[in-house]
Design an enzyme around this catalytic site. Structure first.
Site, mmCIF file in Angstrom:
data_model
loop_
_atom_site.group_PDB
_atom_site.id
_atom_site.type_symbol
_atom_site.label_atom_id
_atom_site.label_comp_id
_atom_site.label_asym_id
_atom_site.label_seq_id
_atom_site.Cartn_x
_atom_site.Cartn_y
_atom_site.Cartn_z
ATOM 1 N N TYR A 440 0.824 -1.226 0.000
ATOM 2 C CA TYR A 440 0.000 0.000 0.000
ATOM 3 C C TYR A 440 0.852 1.267 0.000
ATOM 4 O O TYR A 440 2.067 1.199 0.094
ATOM 5 C CB TYR A 440 -1.068 -0.015 1.089
ATOM 6 C CG TYR A 440 -0.685 -0.166 2.545
ATOM 7 C CD1 TYR A 440 0.578 0.110 3.033
ATOM 8 C CD2 TYR A 440 -1.649 -0.567 3.468
ATOM 9 C CE1 TYR A 440 0.874 -0.008 4.384
ATOM 10 C CE2 TYR A 440 -1.366 -0.688 4.814
ATOM 11 C CZ TYR A 440 -0.092 -0.399 5.259
ATOM 12 O OH TYR A 440 0.188 -0.525 6.583
ATOM 13 N N GLU A 441 0.172 2.388 -0.134
ATOM 14 C CA GLU A 441 0.844 3.690 -0.303
ATOM 15 C C GLU A 441 1.695 3.717 -1.563
ATOM 16 O O GLU A 441 2.773 4.314 -1.584
ATOM 17 C CB GLU A 441 1.724 4.016 0.913
ATOM 18 C CG GLU A 441 1.021 4.691 2.033
ATOM 19 C CD GLU A 441 0.056 5.758 1.594
ATOM 20 O OE1 GLU A 441 0.391 6.525 0.681
ATOM 21 O OE2 GLU A 441 -1.043 5.807 2.149
#
Ligand SMILES: Cc1cc2nc3c(=O)[nH]c(=O)nc-3n(C[C@H](O)[C@H](O)[C@H](O)COP(=O)(O)OP(=O)(O)OC[C@H]3O[C@@H](n4cnc5c(N)ncnc54)[C@H](O)[C@@H]3O)c2cc1C
Length: 597
Positions: A440-441
């Site tokens: 994620y990110e």
């Protein structure tokens, strides 16, 4: 039951001796964080993490979050009370402006504390982490009314924040976002759409949840340039800040996932929900980047945090588990076997994790200090240089610390043999929890591309040249010290590899972009090794200084020097392999036709 001890002494050493933060007392907020204040903060944070958060980590993993038929979500037993203590303890707002109820202290304090919170309980840490990210975006881009309404409540942990980008058909490619925003006569907007994978999207820890949502206004152009950012509270606040009506946003379901079970990952449905624009129309991606850049650094810290707690447990296990005899003869002849820590292969594994953790912590704190300079210096040039550094180092910290951090949790698991694969010891939870940080990110492949395609060429290569200049100047000066040569030499060679790789990409990527894409991950890891090597030089210099001054903790400092040598001899040589792979270009990567896969 896993153990955790907050690395308070290490943080103290890095801030006081390696980075000498007390010399920067001229920066606003720094004079308010002298050594005794720092000690008090880290001591209290360590106690909270060790005694309150760490014992909840397994409970969170086992119980997970539960969504009820009315769309409400309950977090695992104990999380509510711990979050109340977190908010009341002031941990959310250590570095938030005093005008909004924060303590106004430097960011490096927040970052050091966040590592501890995350090691103790990553799933819990994300409720606060997303809130801190949303706070950053609102403080920089919010209107005066938005700041007055949302920020103080969030600083105290009464309300929490989220980041809503991802939709079922779009994750990396945010230009495909479909969530729609329609302007109303009163200046508000009505948002309609579905967001998925929203961390902390719904829960029972706070009175209200402040969603920051990327959406497209009616008639806006396609792609990322048509996106705007909106603040959409779960419960609409009255002008005096009290809670009003429920907004038309709700959690449709929560994901069943591999790890971080204590954090609710939600599908969020916006059904004509009321929101307000944050920042300018069609500039939502830039506004969101204030939150995402911060979040990327925090995710890098997650990699370090899990690597640290996995190391601590593996080291303790290796000292207890009796199997076989040392190659050089029994070390504990009175026992049925020697502890496995006598075996070179087990030690090699522990040393590799430790050599990463200590330098990664330095890299994170060094960059947090730059973030303080970027926000607090009154000198434009100094602020600019610090900002350049942040931009360059963000994808490296996110990508390298989470790639290596995850690998380290697997290495730590290996030290347990079969006992690492079963639940009892808790190390398999670290592996499962650490895995998401690579995804994620912005998945790590995207971090690598961001580094190579955006950060390297930006402003004519100003940031990367400044980094090379700083490291080269340091190495040149340090090489005059005989005691530093064993560290300086390997880092100089590694820096040479990085400069060659940079030159190769500059010459071979513009005409053939696949060369950049095929070498990007190697380049990111190569850059990370050089940055960690530079950190080890600075740690070794400070450790030498303390030993020469007859410091009480000489044994700890000597251990640092051994670990620095291990890094130079056994980890840094990887830079040559990364360079060779980068220079091989994209040919074999791209040659096979799609049908061959
Ligand atoms: C537990 C969890 C929590 C999350 N929390 C949030 C949250 O709070 N808010 C939020 O908005 N999102 C959140 N996400 C979503 C997350 O950020 C995305 O999953 C991630 O950005 C990747 O998007 P994707 O899953 O759609 O993968 P895709 O975009 O489909 O990518 C798949 C793979 O292809 C690669 N790829 C894609 N495009 C390219 C390219 N151009 N070049 C090279 N490689 C490429 C990627 O690196 C990846 O490996 C969360 C996800 C999970 C699983």
């Amino acid at each position: 039951m896993p153990v955790y001890r907050a690395p308070v002494e290490d943080v103290r050493f890095l801030l006081s001796d390696v980075f000498q933060v007390d010399r920067r007392a001229n920066l606003p907020g720094f004079a308010e964080a002298p050594p005794d204040v720092r000690d008090a903060i880290f001591g209290e944070a360590g106690r909270f993490c060790e005694q309150v958060l760490a014992p909840l980590n397994r409970i969170g993993d086992k119980e997970g979050c539960v969504r009820h038929s009315d769309g409400s979500v309950t977090t695992p037993n104990g999380f509510r009370e711990a979050f109340r203590q977190y908010g009341e303890g002031g941990w959310m707002g250590i570095s938030a402006p005093a005008a909004f109820g924060g303590q106004g202290l430097p960011e490096f304090l927040t970052v050091a504390v966040n590592e501890m919170v995350c090691s103790a309980n990553m799933a819990f840490s994300m409720y606060a982490g997303l809130t801190q990210g949303a706070l950053a975006a609102l403080i920089v881009h919010g209107t005066a009314e938005q700041k007055a309404l949302f920020v103080p409540k969030m600083v105290h942990g009464k309300w929490t924040g989220t980041m809503n980008l991802t939709e079922p058909h779009c994750g990396t490619d945010l230009g495909l976002i479909r969530t729609k925003a329609v302007k109303q006569g009163d200046g508000s907007y009505k948002l309609t759409g579905t967001k998925i994978f929203i961390s902390a999207g719904e829960h029972d820890l706070s009175e209200n949840i402040v969603h920051l949502v990327l959406a497209r206004m009616e008639g806006a152009q396609p792609g990322v340039r048509g996106l705007s950012l909106f603040v959409v509270p779960k419960i609409l606040p009255q002008p005096d800040g009290s809670l009003g009506q429920r907004n038309a946003v709700g959690c449709g379901s929560i994901e069943e996932k591999m790890g971080i079970h204590g954090n609710a990952t939600c599908v969020m449905n916006y059904d004509c929900a009321t929101g307000w624009l944050v920042g300018e129309e069609d500039r939502g991606i830039n506004v969101m980047f204030t939150m995402m850049n911060r979040a990327r650094l925090s995710v890098g810290v997650q990699g370090l945090a899990l690597s640290e707690v996995a190391y601590q447990n593996a080291a303790a296990y290796a000292k207890e588990r009796l199997q076989g005899r040392a190659l050089t003869g029994a070390k504990f002849p009175d026992k049925s076997a020697d502890p496995i820590i006598v075996h070179p292969d087990v030690r090699r594994t522990l040393m590799a994790i430790r050599a990463f953790n200590e330098a990664a912590r330095a890299l994170v704190l060094w960059t947090a200090l730059r973030s303080d300079v970027a926000q607090r210096s009154d000198d434009d040039k100094v602020r600019q240089a610090a900002d350049d550094h942040m931009g360059l180092l963000t994808p490296i910290i996110k990508g390298v610390l989470t790639d290596v951090g995850f690998a380290n949790t697997v290495f730590a698991q290996q030290i347990y043999g079969g006992h690492g694969y079963i639940r009892e010891h808790g190390v398999e939870q670290f592996v499962r929890d650490a895995r998401i940080a690579m995804i994620y990110e912005g998945a790590n492949g995207i971090q690598a591309l961001d580094l190579v395609a955006r950060k390297l060429p930006k402003d004519g290569g100003r940031a990367v040249q400044a980094f090379f200049g700083e490291v080269s100047a340091y190495l040149k000066e340090a090489s005059t010290d005989q005691a530093m040569r064993r560290y300086v030499g390997p880092v100089a060679a590694a820096l040479g590899h990085l400069q060659q790789a940079t030159m190769w990409l500059t010459q071979n990527a513009p005409a053939k972009p696949d060369n950049a894409g095929a070498g990007a991950s190697d380049y990111m890891l190569l850059f990370g090794l050089v940055a960690l090597g530079y950190m080890w030089c600075r740690i070794a210099a400070a450790a030498n200084g303390k030993i020469a001054a007859g410091a009480d903790d000489a044994a700890r400092m000597k251990a640092k020097l051994v670990t620095a040598r291990f890094f130079m001899e056994r980890m840094l040589p990887e830079t040559a392999a990364h360079l060779a792979r980068i220079q091989s270009g994209a040919a074999t990567v791209m040659e096979l036709p799609m049908e061959a896969f």
